[in-house]
Design an enzyme around this catalytic site. Sequence first.
Site, PDB file in Angstrom:
ATOM      1  N   ASN A  71       0.817  -1.209   0.000  1.00  0.00           N
ATOM      2  CA  ASN A  71       0.000   0.000   0.000  1.00  0.00           C
ATOM      3  C   ASN A  71       0.857   1.269   0.000  1.00  0.00           C
ATOM      4  O   ASN A  71       0.463   2.297  -0.541  1.00  0.00           O
ATOM      5  CB  ASN A  71      -0.929   0.011   1.212  1.00  0.00           C
ATOM      6  CG  ASN A  71      -1.990  -1.072   1.129  1.00  0.00           C
ATOM      7  OD1 ASN A  71      -2.075  -1.811   0.151  1.00  0.00           O
ATOM      8  ND2 ASN A  71      -2.809  -1.170   2.166  1.00  0.00           N
ATOM      9  N   GLU A 172      -2.298  -3.903  -5.637  1.00  0.00           N
ATOM     10  CA  GLU A 172      -3.681  -4.098  -5.183  1.00  0.00           C
ATOM     11  C   GLU A 172      -4.624  -3.002  -5.685  1.00  0.00           C
ATOM     12  O   GLU A 172      -5.424  -2.453  -4.925  1.00  0.00           O
ATOM     13  CB  GLU A 172      -3.730  -4.208  -3.663  1.00  0.00           C
ATOM     14  CG  GLU A 172      -3.025  -5.452  -3.141  1.00  0.00           C
ATOM     15  CD  GLU A 172      -3.114  -5.620  -1.626  1.00  0.00           C
ATOM     16  OE1 GLU A 172      -3.634  -4.705  -0.936  1.00  0.00           O
ATOM     17  OE2 GLU A 172      -2.676  -6.667  -1.126  1.00  0.00           O
ATOM     18  N   GLU A 291       2.324 -11.441  -2.677  1.00  0.00           N
ATOM     19  CA  GLU A 291       2.030 -11.222  -1.254  1.00  0.00           C
ATOM     20  C   GLU A 291       1.235 -12.409  -0.767  1.00  0.00           C
ATOM     21  O   GLU A 291       0.203 -12.756  -1.344  1.00  0.00           O
ATOM     22  CB  GLU A 291       1.194  -9.951  -1.027  1.00  0.00           C
ATOM     23  CG  GLU A 291       1.975  -8.683  -0.846  1.00  0.00           C
ATOM     24  CD  GLU A 291       1.116  -7.536  -0.334  1.00  0.00           C
ATOM     25  OE1 GLU A 291       0.351  -7.734   0.641  1.00  0.00           O
ATOM     26  OE2 GLU A 291       1.192  -6.447  -0.924  1.00  0.00           O
TER      27      GLU A 291
END
Length: 502
Positions: A71, A172, A291
């Site tokens: 992130n 993501e 991940e």
Amino acid sequence: MKATVIVNKDFSKGKIDKRIYSSFVEHMGRVVYSGIYEPGHKSADEDGFRQDVLEKVKELGVTGIRYPGGNFVSCYDWRDGVGPVEKRPRRLEIAWRAIETNEFGTNEFMKWAKKAGIEPIFAVNLGTKGIENAVSLVEYCNIKGGTLYSDMRKGHGVEEPYGIGLWCLGNEMDGDWQIGHKQAEEYGRLAQETAKAMKQVDSSIQLVSCGSSKSDMQTYPDWEATTLNYTYDYVDYVSLHQYYGNQEKGTPFFLAQSLDMENYIKTVIGTCDFVKAKKRSEKELYISFDEWGVWSIPDTEVASQVHEEAWEVAPHLSEQIYSLEDSLLFASMMMNFLKYADRIKVACQSLLTNISAAIMTERGGDVWVQPVFYPFSWMAGYGHGEVLRDVLHCPAYFCDGFGEVPYVDEVTVYNEEKREAVLFAVNRGEEEAVSLTVCLQGFEPQRVTEHLALSHRNKKATNLVNHEEVKPYHVTDNILERDEVILTMEPLSFHMIRIEVK
């Protein structure tokens, strides 16, 4: 309880890519600061890197590291982390609501990567930035000289280009928690154009297109079908991410979740192949599972930690403590990368230190390892060569949401160079030991070189207080008969059996 697994020397599933033993370093919590980097620590070298952590990284067997996020990357400008440290800006890091000092950036990471002996895997910001930011970073890292950013690198004391080979196109981007979250069509177009531009700068690089962030995303697998329609011709991999928790649902359900992961992998492979057929392409697309891990902290608790500890430098955040039970699911998840070695070429365990990590550090203090350290280090150490097709005969239990779940989860690897067959296996059963017969067709087994096991009388045991509470032990009562090895697996245990073959 009895079980049998049959493998044949001539029946291979695929060759293992060593990059499936990669990990992940993000500017989140204490992963970087007081994780791998802590100037002033008693073990720190001249660059501020903790030598005690570097030793554990090497012992773990990590082959690659994805950096700098996560992130974090979606609001990161790489330019903030290069040049004289005293001139670098302190920024509000809004993904994890912390202060980013930027004293550790691209060149510090690459210096650390060289000392760790790992391959760098870089991610670019497609959240708040875009094509120019990605292209300039490739130029900074991979062009020899004579241009603005390559000469900037030289001015920062790095004469030769890094030649970073693998790049992730964002992180993501399907998730609404992501800074700069995109709809599938938006991301597909942006990733396509970014990929084209990055390969104009360096045609040798490989690229990873963002896939689904987890198997329960409402957009999965439509996200892959839509985005790959744009990126398929320009990328080499599609990424998958997955974390599992749900310990409160009981051990049978918790350990069965590796079956969901397996279905997730098969579905995305099928989607990739659908796009391939749709495009009449001869190109095979591979998976970067960049991940993955066991997640034991509820998302609501993580969110509250982020807000309570806002605007600190390297706050304690999501520092999960793993149990023996957690390590068994961790092992099964990792074994899936071996089972699908023909299509999964990269996998990054998340994260390397302190957050959902195998390696834990104390600020100014010691380093210690969690139970999940052992399955990773055993597979990274001995899971090389060809994965063999198998036939498993094993009792199963019924679990809502999964149906029949075999008590034994296993995979066998043949390393021809070392003349060794290696079995990795989990006993999911809580009550009964398993007598497992391994039939090695086409081999001439000579001896059991080593049999290591991980188990504990208390499935919730951790290494938090006693750092060696959950640790491996040797098993010596194996039976070798012709082409069969018979071993006993204690309830809730993970095993590695190395067998010398002629």
